[in-house]
Design a protein around this motif. Structure first.
Motif, PDB file in Angstrom:
ATOM      1  N   TRP A  25       0.782  -1.157  -0.124  1.00  0.00           N
ATOM      2  CA  TRP A  25      -0.064   0.031  -0.175  1.00  0.00           C
ATOM      3  C   TRP A  25       0.717   1.304  -0.007  1.00  0.00           C
ATOM      4  N   ILE A  26       1.939   1.215   0.591  1.00  0.00           N
ATOM      5  CA  ILE A  26       2.674   2.486   0.698  1.00  0.00           C
ATOM      6  C   ILE A  26       3.398   2.895  -0.747  1.00  0.00           C
ATOM      7  N   SER A  27       3.827   1.836  -1.182  1.00  0.00           N
ATOM      8  CA  SER A  27       4.467   2.011  -2.402  1.00  0.00           C
ATOM      9  C   SER A  27       3.214   2.358  -3.519  1.00  0.00           C
ATOM     10  N   HIS A  28       2.125   1.994  -3.547  1.00  0.00           N
ATOM     11  CA  HIS A  28       1.115   2.318  -4.383  1.00  0.00           C
ATOM     12  C   HIS A  28       0.805   3.773  -4.183  1.00  0.00           C
ATOM     13  N   TYR A  29       0.617   4.432  -3.211  1.00  0.00           N
ATOM     14  CA  TYR A  29       0.218   5.712  -2.910  1.00  0.00           C
ATOM     15  C   TYR A  29       1.362   6.754  -2.817  1.00  0.00           C
ATOM     16  N   PHE A  30       2.501   6.010  -2.257  1.00  0.00           N
ATOM     17  CA  PHE A  30       3.627   7.070  -1.984  1.00  0.00           C
ATOM     18  C   PHE A  30       4.906   6.323  -2.143  1.00  0.00           C
ATOM     19  N   THR A  31       6.062   7.113  -1.382  1.00  0.00           N
ATOM     20  CA  THR A  31       7.394   6.527  -1.497  1.00  0.00           C
ATOM     21  C   THR A  31       7.664   5.870  -0.198  1.00  0.00           C
ATOM     22  N   ILE A  32       8.247   4.608  -0.408  1.00  0.00           N
ATOM     23  CA  ILE A  32       8.867   4.105   0.945  1.00  0.00           C
ATOM     24  C   ILE A  32       9.755   4.887   1.244  1.00  0.00           C
ATOM     25  N   GLU A  33       9.851   5.247   2.687  1.00  0.00           N
ATOM     26  CA  GLU A  33      10.689   6.320   3.368  1.00  0.00           C
ATOM     27  C   GLU A  33      11.766   5.492   4.449  1.00  0.00           C
ATOM     28  N   PRO A  34      12.863   5.906   4.592  1.00  0.00           N
ATOM     29  CA  PRO A  34      13.708   5.161   5.221  1.00  0.00           C
ATOM     30  C   PRO A  34      12.925   4.445   6.858  1.00  0.00           C
ATOM     31  N   ILE A  35      12.225   5.532   7.524  1.00  0.00           N
ATOM     32  CA  ILE A  35      11.748   5.027   8.695  1.00  0.00           C
ATOM     33  C   ILE A  35      10.797   3.824   8.593  1.00  0.00           C
ATOM     34  N   LEU A 115      -3.020   8.202  15.633  1.00  0.00           N
ATOM     35  CA  LEU A 115      -2.525   7.628  14.309  1.00  0.00           C
ATOM     36  C   LEU A 115      -1.973   8.681  13.407  1.00  0.00           C
ATOM     37  N   LEU A 116      -1.296   8.405  12.860  1.00  0.00           N
ATOM     38  CA  LEU A 116      -0.794   9.396  11.678  1.00  0.00           C
ATOM     39  C   LEU A 116      -1.227   8.639  10.363  1.00  0.00           C
ATOM     40  N   SER A 117      -1.918   9.705   9.236  1.00  0.00           N
ATOM     41  CA  SER A 117      -2.160   9.103   7.966  1.00  0.00           C
ATOM     42  C   SER A 117      -2.214  10.261   7.045  1.00  0.00           C
ATOM     43  N   ASN A 118      -2.767  10.077   5.840  1.00  0.00           N
ATOM     44  CA  ASN A 118      -2.773  10.997   4.714  1.00  0.00           C
ATOM     45  C   ASN A 118      -4.104  11.215   4.254  1.00  0.00           C
ATOM     46  N   SER A 119      -4.378  12.339   3.879  1.00  0.00           N
ATOM     47  CA  SER A 119      -5.650  12.794   3.285  1.00  0.00           C
ATOM     48  C   SER A 119      -6.218  11.977   1.960  1.00  0.00           C
TER      49      SER A 119
END
Length: 154
Positions: A25-35, A115-119
């Protein structure tokens, strides 16, 4: 009620599925981050050892979902790394994982889950709202993609 759904406590053998479900899901919507990779590569040290918990969801004999609970400080936990495989979405798996994580937070003595998320993640935000989370201002975070913070007071 999904009778073919089992919520399991995380075991070390689940790490590849935990990583794959979140990478999907992360790579589908965003970029994988080091964290992300730090947490996904070593959930035992990053999530479990400090007092957190991870659940895995099994449906049809296959691991199709996961959700973590990270201890922030005494009485406050973060719901993190919730993922359900696209092929298993809309089956109530996210709801079941969310309910399990909230109950686990209560057992651990939490008075708040954050929780932290994205709109952009509309379905996820609707799920969190249905679980009782409310929107609050977003503090600085280690994630570039965070633009939503929600809390649930227990």
């Amino acid at each position: 009620m999904n009778h073919d759904l089992t919520i399991l406590d995380y075991e070390p053998t689940h790490q590849p599925a935990f990583r794959a479900l979140n990478h999907e899901w992360i790579s589908h919507y965003f970029t994988i981050e080091p964290i992300d990779n730090e947490m996904l590569d070593d959930p035992e040290d990053y999530i479990l050892a400090p007092g957190g918990h991870i659940f895995m969801a099994r449906h049809g004999g296959e691991i199709v979902g996961t959700c973590g609970l990270i201890k922030e400080h005494e009485g406050v936990y973060e719901l993190a790394k919730m993922a359900v495989s696209p092929r298993a979405q809309r089956l109530g798996i996210g709801w079941a994982l969310g309910q399990a994580i909230i109950e686990k937070a209560r057992q651990l003595g939490a008075h708040r889950v954050e929780l932290l998320s994205n709109s952009r993640l509309g379905s996820a935000l609707k799920l969190y709202e249905k679980l009782g989370f409310r929107h609050v201002p977003v503090p600085p975070t280690p994630y570039q993609r965070t633009d939503v913070k929600m809390v649930l007071d227990l």
